[in-house]
Design a protein around this motif. Structure first.
Motif, short mmCIF file in Angstrom:
data_model
loop_
_atom_site.label_atom_id
_atom_site.label_comp_id
_atom_site.label_asym_id
_atom_site.label_seq_id
_atom_site.Cartn_x
_atom_site.Cartn_y
_atom_site.Cartn_z
N ARG A 143 0.84 -1.21 0.00
CA ARG A 143 0.00 0.00 0.00
C ARG A 143 0.87 1.26 0.00
O ARG A 143 0.56 2.24 -0.65
CB ARG A 143 -0.95 -0.02 1.20
N GLY A 144 1.98 1.19 0.74
CA GLY A 144 2.92 2.31 0.73
C GLY A 144 3.52 2.53 -0.65
O GLY A 144 3.64 3.66 -1.11
N LEU A 145 3.88 1.44 -1.32
CA LEU A 145 4.42 1.54 -2.68
C LEU A 145 3.39 2.14 -3.62
O LEU A 145 3.72 2.96 -4.48
CB LEU A 145 4.85 0.16 -3.20
N MET A 146 2.14 1.75 -3.44
CA MET A 146 1.07 2.25 -4.31
C MET A 146 0.83 3.75 -4.11
O MET A 146 0.31 4.42 -5.00
CB MET A 146 -0.22 1.46 -4.08
N CYS A 147 1.22 4.26 -2.95
CA CYS A 147 1.10 5.70 -2.67
C CYS A 147 2.40 6.43 -2.99
O CYS A 147 2.57 7.59 -2.59
CB CYS A 147 0.72 5.92 -1.21
N ALA A 148 3.32 5.74 -3.67
CA ALA A 148 4.61 6.32 -4.08
C ALA A 148 5.45 6.76 -2.89
O ALA A 148 6.17 7.74 -2.95
CB ALA A 148 4.40 7.46 -5.07
N ASP A 177 6.35 -11.10 -9.34
CA ASP A 177 7.09 -11.15 -10.60
C ASP A 177 7.21 -9.75 -11.19
O ASP A 177 6.98 -9.52 -12.38
CB ASP A 177 6.41 -12.11 -11.59
N ALA A 178 7.55 -8.80 -10.31
CA ALA A 178 7.68 -7.39 -10.70
C ALA A 178 9.14 -7.04 -10.92
O ALA A 178 10.02 -7.55 -10.23
CB ALA A 178 7.09 -6.49 -9.62
N ARG A 179 9.38 -6.16 -11.88
CA ARG A 179 10.76 -5.74 -12.19
C ARG A 179 11.32 -4.83 -11.11
O ARG A 179 12.52 -4.82 -10.84
CB ARG A 179 10.79 -5.01 -13.54
N ASN A 180 10.45 -4.01 -10.51
CA ASN A 180 10.89 -3.05 -9.49
C ASN A 180 9.67 -2.63 -8.66
O ASN A 180 8.56 -3.12 -8.87
CB ASN A 180 11.56 -1.83 -10.14
N ARG A 181 9.88 -1.71 -7.74
CA ARG A 181 8.82 -1.28 -6.83
C ARG A 181 7.64 -0.63 -7.57
O ARG A 181 6.50 -0.83 -7.21
CB ARG A 181 9.38 -0.37 -5.74
N THR A 182 7.95 0.15 -8.61
CA THR A 182 6.89 0.79 -9.39
C THR A 182 6.06 -0.24 -10.12
O THR A 182 4.82 -0.16 -10.14
CB THR A 182 7.50 1.80 -10.39
N ASP A 183 6.72 -1.23 -10.67
CA ASP A 183 6.03 -2.32 -11.37
C ASP A 183 5.14 -3.08 -10.38
O ASP A 183 4.00 -3.44 -10.70
CB ASP A 183 7.05 -3.24 -12.02
N ALA A 184 5.65 -3.30 -9.16
CA ALA A 184 4.85 -4.00 -8.13
C ALA A 184 3.58 -3.21 -7.82
O ALA A 184 2.49 -3.78 -7.70
CB ALA A 184 5.69 -4.20 -6.87
N ALA A 185 3.72 -1.89 -7.70
CA ALA A 185 2.55 -1.04 -7.41
C ALA A 185 1.54 -1.10 -8.56
O ALA A 185 0.32 -1.18 -8.33
CB ALA A 185 3.00 0.40 -7.17
N MET A 186 2.04 -1.10 -9.79
CA MET A 186 1.14 -1.16 -10.95
C MET A 186 0.44 -2.51 -11.04
O MET A 186 -0.76 -2.58 -11.34
CB MET A 186 1.93 -0.86 -12.22
N ILE A 187 1.16 -3.58 -10.75
CA ILE A 187 0.56 -4.92 -10.75
C ILE A 187 -0.55 -4.99 -9.70
O ILE A 187 -1.63 -5.52 -9.96
CB ILE A 187 1.64 -6.00 -10.50
N ALA A 188 -0.29 -4.43 -8.53
CA ALA A 188 -1.27 -4.43 -7.45
C ALA A 188 -2.51 -3.64 -7.85
O ALA A 188 -3.64 -4.08 -7.62
CB ALA A 188 -0.66 -3.86 -6.18
N ARG A 189 -2.32 -2.47 -8.45
CA ARG A 189 -3.46 -1.65 -8.89
C ARG A 189 -4.29 -2.41 -9.93
O ARG A 189 -5.52 -2.41 -9.86
CB ARG A 189 -2.97 -0.33 -9.49
N ASP A 190 -3.60 -3.01 -10.89
CA ASP A 190 -4.30 -3.77 -11.93
C ASP A 190 -5.09 -4.94 -11.36
O ASP A 190 -6.11 -5.34 -11.91
CB ASP A 190 -3.31 -4.29 -12.99
#
Length: 194
Positions: A143-148, A177-190
């Motif tokens: 959730r923290g990652l998703m809030c940048a 299976d995320a490349r980085n923290r931003t990718d993890a946040a995007m995967i979670a949102r999706d």
């Protein structure tokens, strides 16, 4: 970006005027030198807050006018403590825009607001397949990652060491299976994770 988006939503109807600041020191200065505000809305994770210490300070200088708390990472316990300290409301960042606007108007009118589902702990009781593989702590970090939020900010919010957050981020990237923290946040949102 979140701050500007929220201000844009609040100002969109033409009846609200917001003054956004990037940290607690700026907010305190604006409160002390500007016209009285109908509502001061603080982000629990904004720089300078030091948890609920920032809320306490603003409650003291705001001369009894409403002060609310907004957060994407605060727990139910933190929300309850904020309300006990005198906050006029608590807004999770997951609120839809229309609900957020209505809640802000409600608090500005002097009423107390907190989403029943969040405060009662009954919000999101059904676990999705996406969440099932994640520990409670991993969900909080995500959730923290998703809030940048930076690792340092997440560590402060969760009262953990920054190195612990780095380990959780590494584990999350592997599990998702995320490349980085931003990718993890995007995967979670999706995946609809909130």
């Amino acid at each position: 970006m979140v701050r500007e988006t929220i201000a844009m939503f609040l100002d969109s109807d033409g009846t609200t005027t917001t003054k956004a600041t990037s940290n607690l020191a700026e907010a305190v200065e604006v409160i002390r030198t500007g016209e009285p505000f109908d509502l001061v809305l603080l982000d629990y994770s904004m720089p300078g807050m030091k948890g609920l210490e920032g809320l306490k300070a603003v409650l003291e200088i705001n001369e009894g006018r409403p002060v609310g708390l907004l957060s994407g990472t605060a727990t139910r316990l933190i929300a309850e403590q904020a309300m006990e300290m005198g906050a006029t409301g608590f807004l999770p960042k997951t609120l839809p825009a229309r609900s957020l606007i209505n809640a802000v108007r409600f608090m500005a009118a002097g009423e107390i607001y907190a989403p029943v589902g969040f405060i009662s702990g009954k919000e999101d009781t059904e676990e999705t397949d996406f969440e099932r593989d994640l520990s409670q702590r991993e969900r909080q970090v995500l959730r923290g990652l998703m809030c940048a939020r930076s690792n340092k900010e997440i560590a402060r919010d969760l009262e953990l060491q920054e190195v612990t957050i780095k380990l959780h981020v590494k584990t999350l990237c592997r599990k998702l299976d995320a490349r980085n923290r931003t990718d993890a946040a995007m995967i979670a949102r999706d995946a609809g994770f909130r």
